[in-house]
Write a protein that holds these residues in place. Structure first.
Motif, PDB file in Angstrom:
ATOM      1  N   ARG A   1     -15.015 -14.502  -0.576  1.00  0.00           N
ATOM      2  CA  ARG A   1     -14.174 -14.079  -1.689  1.00  0.00           C
ATOM      3  C   ARG A   1     -12.798 -13.681  -1.444  1.00  0.00           C
ATOM      4  O   ARG A   1     -12.486 -13.470  -0.258  1.00  0.00           O
ATOM      5  CB  ARG A   1     -14.900 -12.592  -2.250  1.00  0.00           C
ATOM      6  N   PRO A   2     -11.836 -13.870  -2.302  1.00  0.00           N
ATOM      7  CA  PRO A   2     -10.572 -13.363  -2.107  1.00  0.00           C
ATOM      8  C   PRO A   2     -10.317 -12.065  -1.448  1.00  0.00           C
ATOM      9  O   PRO A   2     -11.087 -11.062  -2.020  1.00  0.00           O
ATOM     10  CB  PRO A   2      -9.843 -13.581  -3.339  1.00  0.00           C
ATOM     11  N   PRO A   3      -9.593 -11.640  -0.375  1.00  0.00           N
ATOM     12  CA  PRO A   3      -9.354 -10.671   0.305  1.00  0.00           C
ATOM     13  C   PRO A   3      -8.803  -9.525  -0.836  1.00  0.00           C
ATOM     14  O   PRO A   3      -8.171  -9.851  -1.753  1.00  0.00           O
ATOM     15  CB  PRO A   3      -8.357 -10.933   1.395  1.00  0.00           C
ATOM     16  N   GLY A   4      -9.097  -8.298  -0.516  1.00  0.00           N
ATOM     17  CA  GLY A   4      -8.461  -7.436  -1.368  1.00  0.00           C
ATOM     18  C   GLY A   4      -6.878  -7.302  -1.411  1.00  0.00           C
ATOM     19  O   GLY A   4      -6.159  -7.959  -0.280  1.00  0.00           O
ATOM     20  N   ALA A   5      -6.396  -6.250  -2.368  1.00  0.00           N
ATOM     21  CA  ALA A   5      -4.804  -6.545  -2.324  1.00  0.00           C
ATOM     22  C   ALA A   5      -4.356  -5.625  -1.129  1.00  0.00           C
ATOM     23  O   ALA A   5      -4.946  -4.668  -0.444  1.00  0.00           O
ATOM     24  CB  ALA A   5      -4.449  -5.604  -3.436  1.00  0.00           C
ATOM     25  N   PRO A   6      -2.926  -6.152  -0.705  1.00  0.00           N
ATOM     26  CA  PRO A   6      -2.391  -5.242   0.591  1.00  0.00           C
ATOM     27  C   PRO A   6      -1.798  -3.897  -0.365  1.00  0.00           C
ATOM     28  O   PRO A   6      -1.896  -3.704  -1.316  1.00  0.00           O
ATOM     29  CB  PRO A   6      -1.187  -6.140   0.728  1.00  0.00           C
ATOM     30  N   LYS A   7      -1.912  -3.107   0.812  1.00  0.00           N
ATOM     31  CA  LYS A   7      -1.398  -1.758   0.495  1.00  0.00           C
ATOM     32  C   LYS A   7      -0.234  -1.604  -0.385  1.00  0.00           C
ATOM     33  O   LYS A   7       0.162  -0.864  -1.431  1.00  0.00           O
ATOM     34  CB  LYS A   7      -1.393  -0.752   1.743  1.00  0.00           C
ATOM     35  N   ARG A   8       0.864  -2.427   0.017  1.00  0.00           N
ATOM     36  CA  ARG A   8       2.122  -2.451  -0.848  1.00  0.00           C
ATOM     37  C   ARG A   8       2.314  -3.585  -1.655  1.00  0.00           C
ATOM     38  O   ARG A   8       2.898  -4.566  -0.846  1.00  0.00           O
ATOM     39  CB  ARG A   8       3.209  -2.086   0.174  1.00  0.00           C
ATOM     40  N   LEU A   9       2.052  -3.546  -2.765  1.00  0.00           N
ATOM     41  CA  LEU A   9       2.127  -4.817  -3.485  1.00  0.00           C
ATOM     42  C   LEU A   9       3.577  -5.235  -3.683  1.00  0.00           C
ATOM     43  O   LEU A   9       3.987  -6.407  -3.930  1.00  0.00           O
ATOM     44  CB  LEU A   9       1.394  -4.827  -4.797  1.00  0.00           C
ATOM     45  N   THR A  10       4.420  -4.187  -3.601  1.00  0.00           N
ATOM     46  CA  THR A  10       5.814  -4.541  -3.794  1.00  0.00           C
ATOM     47  C   THR A  10       6.467  -5.436  -2.965  1.00  0.00           C
ATOM     48  O   THR A  10       7.572  -5.890  -2.994  1.00  0.00           O
ATOM     49  CB  THR A  10       6.591  -3.150  -3.831  1.00  0.00           C
ATOM     50  N   ARG A  11       5.825  -5.648  -1.822  1.00  0.00           N
ATOM     51  CA  ARG A  11       6.400  -6.509  -0.581  1.00  0.00           C
ATOM     52  C   ARG A  11       5.889  -7.822  -0.934  1.00  0.00           C
ATOM     53  O   ARG A  11       6.608  -9.048  -0.082  1.00  0.00           O
ATOM     54  CB  ARG A  11       5.691  -6.039   0.784  1.00  0.00           C
ATOM     55  N   LEU A  12       5.276  -8.469  -1.859  1.00  0.00           N
ATOM     56  CA  LEU A  12       4.903  -9.719  -2.084  1.00  0.00           C
ATOM     57  C   LEU A  12       6.009 -10.452  -2.891  1.00  0.00           C
ATOM     58  O   LEU A  12       6.835  -9.623  -3.593  1.00  0.00           O
ATOM     59  CB  LEU A  12       3.446  -9.804  -2.795  1.00  0.00           C
ATOM     60  N   PRO A  13       6.192 -11.670  -2.986  1.00  0.00           N
ATOM     61  CA  PRO A  13       7.074 -12.691  -3.467  1.00  0.00           C
ATOM     62  C   PRO A  13       7.197 -12.363  -4.828  1.00  0.00           C
ATOM     63  O   PRO A  13       8.260 -12.335  -5.353  1.00  0.00           O
ATOM     64  CB  PRO A  13       6.866 -13.821  -3.111  1.00  0.00           C
ATOM     65  N   ALA A  14       6.045 -12.196  -5.824  1.00  0.00           N
ATOM     66  CA  ALA A  14       6.377 -12.052  -7.163  1.00  0.00           C
ATOM     67  C   ALA A  14       5.424 -10.683  -7.483  1.00  0.00           C
ATOM     68  O   ALA A  14       4.328 -10.501  -7.044  1.00  0.00           O
ATOM     69  CB  ALA A  14       5.557 -13.229  -7.895  1.00  0.00           C
ATOM     70  N   TYR A  15       6.218  -9.811  -8.132  1.00  0.00           N
ATOM     71  CA  TYR A  15       5.605  -8.469  -8.380  1.00  0.00           C
ATOM     72  C   TYR A  15       5.951  -8.024  -9.776  1.00  0.00           C
ATOM     73  O   TYR A  15       7.175  -8.302 -10.250  1.00  0.00           O
ATOM     74  CB  TYR A  15       5.676  -7.686  -7.287  1.00  0.00           C
ATOM     75  N   THR A  16       4.962  -7.222 -10.590  1.00  0.00           N
ATOM     76  CA  THR A  16       5.411  -6.473 -11.802  1.00  0.00           C
ATOM     77  C   THR A  16       4.683  -5.411 -11.912  1.00  0.00           C
ATOM     78  O   THR A  16       3.476  -5.364 -11.276  1.00  0.00           O
ATOM     79  CB  THR A  16       5.221  -7.527 -12.888  1.00  0.00           C
ATOM     80  N   THR A  17       5.001  -4.405 -12.632  1.00  0.00           N
ATOM     81  CA  THR A  17       4.551  -3.182 -12.870  1.00  0.00           C
ATOM     82  C   THR A  17       4.616  -2.486 -14.210  1.00  0.00           C
ATOM     83  O   THR A  17       5.865  -2.765 -14.783  1.00  0.00           O
ATOM     84  CB  THR A  17       4.796  -2.105 -11.536  1.00  0.00           C
ATOM     85  N   TRP A  18       3.930  -1.728 -14.898  1.00  0.00           N
ATOM     86  CA  TRP A  18       4.288  -1.006 -15.981  1.00  0.00           C
ATOM     87  C   TRP A  18       3.345   0.117 -16.211  1.00  0.00           C
ATOM     88  O   TRP A  18       2.036  -0.042 -15.238  1.00  0.00           O
ATOM     89  CB  TRP A  18       4.087  -1.927 -17.268  1.00  0.00           C
ATOM     90  N   ARG A  19       3.408   1.263 -16.930  1.00  0.00           N
ATOM     91  CA  ARG A  19       2.690   2.253 -17.216  1.00  0.00           C
ATOM     92  C   ARG A  19       2.010   2.227 -18.539  1.00  0.00           C
ATOM     93  O   ARG A  19       2.411   1.544 -19.599  1.00  0.00           O
ATOM     94  CB  ARG A  19       3.316   3.609 -17.151  1.00  0.00           C
ATOM     95  N   THR A  20       0.478   2.368 -18.690  1.00  0.00           N
ATOM     96  CA  THR A  20      -0.311   2.204 -19.902  1.00  0.00           C
ATOM     97  C   THR A  20      -1.279   3.400 -20.087  1.00  0.00           C
ATOM     98  O   THR A  20      -1.454   4.031 -18.856  1.00  0.00           O
ATOM     99  CB  THR A  20      -1.063   0.875 -19.860  1.00  0.00           C
TER     100      THR A  20
END
Length: 574
Positions: free
Chosen positions: A151-170
């Motif tokens: 299975r695909p591995p879990g997410a890195p601790k700091r997603l902000t370091r990946l080449p493509a990133y986005t975030t929002w609050r909901t």
């Protein structure tokens, strides 16, 4: 809602501690995006014994760069086979080349350039490439199968370091965001699962590695097909006159070539008869003489007791019979002649194929009467007639004997006769189109001039002193066929198509991973993060992530308190 997209290199320079953390975070995320074998640094190799050197040589041989180098060498090695005459194709051209190039010929001969595809050096490159591809593909295939089962591995601790990133609050619950993200990614044909609460890991683009493996497997298929085609192939030529036939046995061929492992007893049992050759040509204009219809009508049968079938063989449309292909190669004329002895007895009657010299079918050949002739004194001799034939005679006073049109508009045959020894019993091979007159005497007329005459169909030339006659009875046509059996051709075609498909997949499909994380913040509002990582840099990854974020945002919209300052992700609505 806020959105950031970082397209900078994930290994950008920074403090030592941050660099170490960055490598730890992305290690699991970027692992196994490729099945390419990892190569050890030369500086880290320990002292090696015999076994160590063997292992090192095997690693080098099965590396991708060596496989590409061998493939390049194989391509370069095939160039002399296309530019230099080959003994397997035309021995006469090789002999002629050696006669004209006294300096180069011995060098080429020592290097095996007159038989490139069976030379030691070409075979060595071929075998090494075959071993290299197998040694490269087998471990990568097992590794790829393992990746498909994992299975695909879990997410890195700091997603902000990946080449493509986005975030929002909901205001949506983390579980609801996770379930929506999981359903969305699976609908987009991602392999997705939830390794931890509030997190989704997904992966797509396995066809890239599938295409890569398919390409290399197809190369092996091409190599095997080429080898089998060379080892078990057979190819021969046969000239057939209208009304005559051919049976696929070794003695029926005019010339025959076969691979090293070919078994003559396994020739496909079939036969065919040339019913007629049909050729029509342009009559007028700049294209006068250009063929309009060029086809051989045959009756053929498969097997020893097969039923007769009708077929038409054209230049680019061979007849396929029991795994063999019959190609139409060339066409010409065969004047029918009758030779009589001094007593008026017919001792020879046959259609004599003549060799075309130009596109208008100006033809030359020889008529050889080897048995059954005795001169007026009862002496046993052999007769020979040198002939020229034109289907459309230019006419007297218009130059030498030549044709102005390939069709039978005004057929004329020029004949000159000889008597003596044809030399057929000397043991030396002779061309059927040439007359060896070294031991023969040409007939002369009453004035002492060499006897030669132009004959129209039906006319007769009498030999001097009542020695007999030769009659131009009529005209038949002949067609030359090439019968070829290439056992590896279908597999080579399949391998070539598979290689193109695999190469296209490995070039245009991107392997990438997408993670979604939804956690409740300190103020009780859910924070959604999405990030993507590709095997190689591509502008499509941020675009795809923006599209996925817009779809997920429609299910989990931005919280009201952040809507005024939020930036909508690309493709999404506020």
């Amino acid at each position: 809602m806020s959105k950031t997209t970082d397209t900078t290199d994930t290994t950008r320079p920074g403090p030592a501690a941050d660099g170490a953390a960055n490598e730890t975070d992305l290690g699991a995320a970027g692992a196994q995006l490729s099945t390419a074998p990892k190569e050890e640094s030369v500086s880290t190799l320990p002292a090696m014994g015999v076994i160590g050197w063997i292992r090192w040589f095997w690693r080098q041989l099965t590396s991708m760069r060596v496989a590409l180098l061998l493939l390049l060498l194989l391509s370069l090695g095939a160039i002399p086979g296309s530019l230099i005459p080959q003994t397997s194709i035309d021995e006469l051209k090789v002999t002629d080349f050696k006669a004209k190039h006294d300096v180069l010929a011995p060098v080429y001969d020592k290097l095996g350039l007159f038989h490139v595809y069976s030379s030691v050096w070409f075979s060595a490159i071929y075998i090494l490439l075959f071993i290299s591809l197998i040694g490269c593909i087998v471990p990568r295939t097992w590794q790829f199968v393992g990746q498909l089962r994992s299975r695909p591995p879990g997410a890195p601790k700091r997603l902000t370091r990946l080449p493509a990133y986005t975030t929002w609050r909901t205001e949506s619950e983390p579980e609801a965001v996770r379930d929506a993200a999981l359903a969305m990614l699976k609908k987009r044909r991602f392999r997705a699962h939830s390794p931890r609460d509030g997190e989704v890991a997904s992966e797509k683009g396995f066809l890239r590695e599938t295409g890569n493996l398919l390409f290399h497997i197809a190369l092996i298929v091409l190599l095997v097909s080429f080898a089998s085609g060379q080892l078990w192939k057979s190819e021969g030529g046969k000239l057939v006159v209208d009304g005559d036939g051919f049976s696929n046995t070794l003695t029926q061929y005019d010339d025959f070539k076969a691979g090293t492992l070919f078994d003559a007893n396994k020739l496909a049992p079939f036969s065919f008869t040339l019913d007629k050759f049909v050729g029509t040509y342009e009559k007028n204009g700049p294209n006068r003489g250009t063929p309009r219809k060029y086809e051989a009508h045959v009756t053929y049968s498969e097997g020893a007791n097969g039923k007769d079938k009708k077929g038409v063989i054209k230049v680019n449309t061979p007849l396929e019979v029991d795994g063999s292909k019959v190609y139409l190669v060339s066409h010409g004329y065969a004047p029918v002649v009758s030779v009589k002895d001094p007593k008026g007895k017919e001792i020879y009657r046959d259609a004599v194929p003549l060799l075309p010299l130009d596109s208008n079918a100006t033809s030359t050949g020889a008529i050889k009467v080897m048995d059954g002739y005795r001169d007026a004194a009862g002496k046993k001799e052999q007769l020979g007639f040198q002939t020229m034939f034109v289907p459309t005679y230019a006419g007297k006073g218009k130059g030498s004997m030549f044709s102005t049109y390939p069709g039978l508009d005004f057929p004329v045959m020029a004949v000159s006769g000889f008597h003596g020894d044809l030399g057929v019993n000397s043991g030396l091979p002779q061309s059927v189109y040439q007359l060896d007159s070294k031991h023969m005497t040409q007939y002369k007329d009453s004035k002492g001039n060499k006897l030669a005459k132009l004959l129209l169909p039906g006319e007769t030339m009498k030999l001097p002193h009542g020695e007999g006659s030769i009659q131009f009875v009529g005209i038949k046509q002949w067609a030359s066929f090439k019968i070829s059996h290439q056992p590896g051709t279908p597999f080579a075609l399949a391998g070539a198509l598979a290689a193109i498909a695999g190469l296209a997949g490995s070039l245009f499909i991107q392997r990438r991973r997408v993670w979604v994380r939804a956690v409740r913040g300190e103020d009780g509002v859910t924070v959604v993060e999405m990030a993507g990582l590709g095997r190689s840099e591509s502008a499509k990854l941020p675009e795809e992530l923006a599209d996925l974020a817009a779809t997920l945002h429609s299910v989990a919209p931005s919280a009201p308190d952040s809507a005024a300052s939020a930036e909508t992700p690309e493709g999404a609505e506020k």
